[in-house]
Motif scaffolding. Sequence first.
Motif, mmCIF file in Angstrom:
data_model
loop_
_atom_site.group_PDB
_atom_site.id
_atom_site.type_symbol
_atom_site.label_atom_id
_atom_site.label_comp_id
_atom_site.label_asym_id
_atom_site.label_seq_id
_atom_site.Cartn_x
_atom_site.Cartn_y
_atom_site.Cartn_z
ATOM 1 N N LEU A 16 53.567 -59.365 5.327
ATOM 2 C CA LEU A 16 54.370 -58.165 5.476
ATOM 3 C C LEU A 16 53.474 -56.928 5.425
ATOM 4 O O LEU A 16 53.683 -55.967 6.167
ATOM 5 C CB LEU A 16 55.435 -58.101 4.380
ATOM 6 N N VAL A 17 52.441 -56.975 4.598
ATOM 7 C CA VAL A 17 51.527 -55.836 4.470
ATOM 8 C C VAL A 17 50.810 -55.583 5.798
ATOM 9 O O VAL A 17 50.665 -54.434 6.222
ATOM 10 C CB VAL A 17 50.518 -56.073 3.322
ATOM 11 N N ARG A 18 50.384 -56.629 6.474
ATOM 12 C CA ARG A 18 49.687 -56.459 7.762
ATOM 13 C C ARG A 18 50.636 -55.870 8.807
ATOM 14 O O ARG A 18 50.248 -55.007 9.589
ATOM 15 C CB ARG A 18 49.136 -57.785 8.244
ATOM 16 N N THR A 19 51.885 -56.318 8.804
ATOM 17 C CA THR A 19 52.864 -55.771 9.734
ATOM 18 C C THR A 19 53.142 -54.307 9.417
ATOM 19 O O THR A 19 53.193 -53.472 10.321
ATOM 20 C CB THR A 19 54.171 -56.579 9.685
ATOM 21 N N LEU A 20 53.301 -53.978 8.132
ATOM 22 C CA LEU A 20 53.524 -52.592 7.735
ATOM 23 C C LEU A 20 52.353 -51.712 8.152
ATOM 24 O O LEU A 20 52.538 -50.601 8.658
ATOM 25 C CB LEU A 20 53.732 -52.493 6.218
ATOM 26 N N ARG A 21 51.148 -52.200 7.933
ATOM 27 C CA ARG A 21 49.957 -51.427 8.291
ATOM 28 C C ARG A 21 49.869 -51.223 9.798
ATOM 29 O O ARG A 21 49.566 -50.123 10.267
ATOM 30 C CB ARG A 21 48.710 -52.135 7.769
ATOM 31 N N ALA A 22 50.167 -52.244 10.561
ATOM 32 C CA ALA A 22 50.109 -52.131 12.019
ATOM 33 C C ALA A 22 51.135 -51.123 12.530
ATOM 34 O O ALA A 22 50.836 -50.306 13.399
ATOM 35 C CB ALA A 22 50.342 -53.497 12.662
ATOM 36 N N VAL A 23 52.338 -51.163 11.978
ATOM 37 C CA VAL A 23 53.379 -50.228 12.401
ATOM 38 C C VAL A 23 53.017 -48.804 11.983
ATOM 39 O O VAL A 23 53.169 -47.859 12.760
ATOM 40 C CB VAL A 23 54.755 -50.644 11.843
ATOM 41 N N ALA A 24 52.499 -48.639 10.775
ATOM 42 C CA ALA A 24 52.132 -47.298 10.294
ATOM 43 C C ALA A 24 51.033 -46.687 11.166
ATOM 44 O O ALA A 24 51.132 -45.529 11.571
ATOM 45 C CB ALA A 24 51.684 -47.375 8.842
#
Length: 71
Positions: A16-24
């Motif tokens: 989830l952290v990688r997805t959040l970082r990519a979206v941010a």
Amino acid sequence: MNPQEQPPEPPRKTSLVRTLRAVAWSLIGLRAGEEYRRDLQSIHPLHVLLVGLIALFAFVAGLILLVKWVV
């Protein structure tokens, strides 16, 4: 199958952290080329959509709260 050929590796699961970082990073328009390609291979599009919608609603709610606080 040729003995030198290796089967394709299964797609990696992302956190989830990688997805959040990519979206941010994508929301502010800064994505490195290699990271972008790695994200395309590993992040599920539905996860990006959900995180993006949540981030959008949080951004709009934050703006509304900021305006109410200032006015």
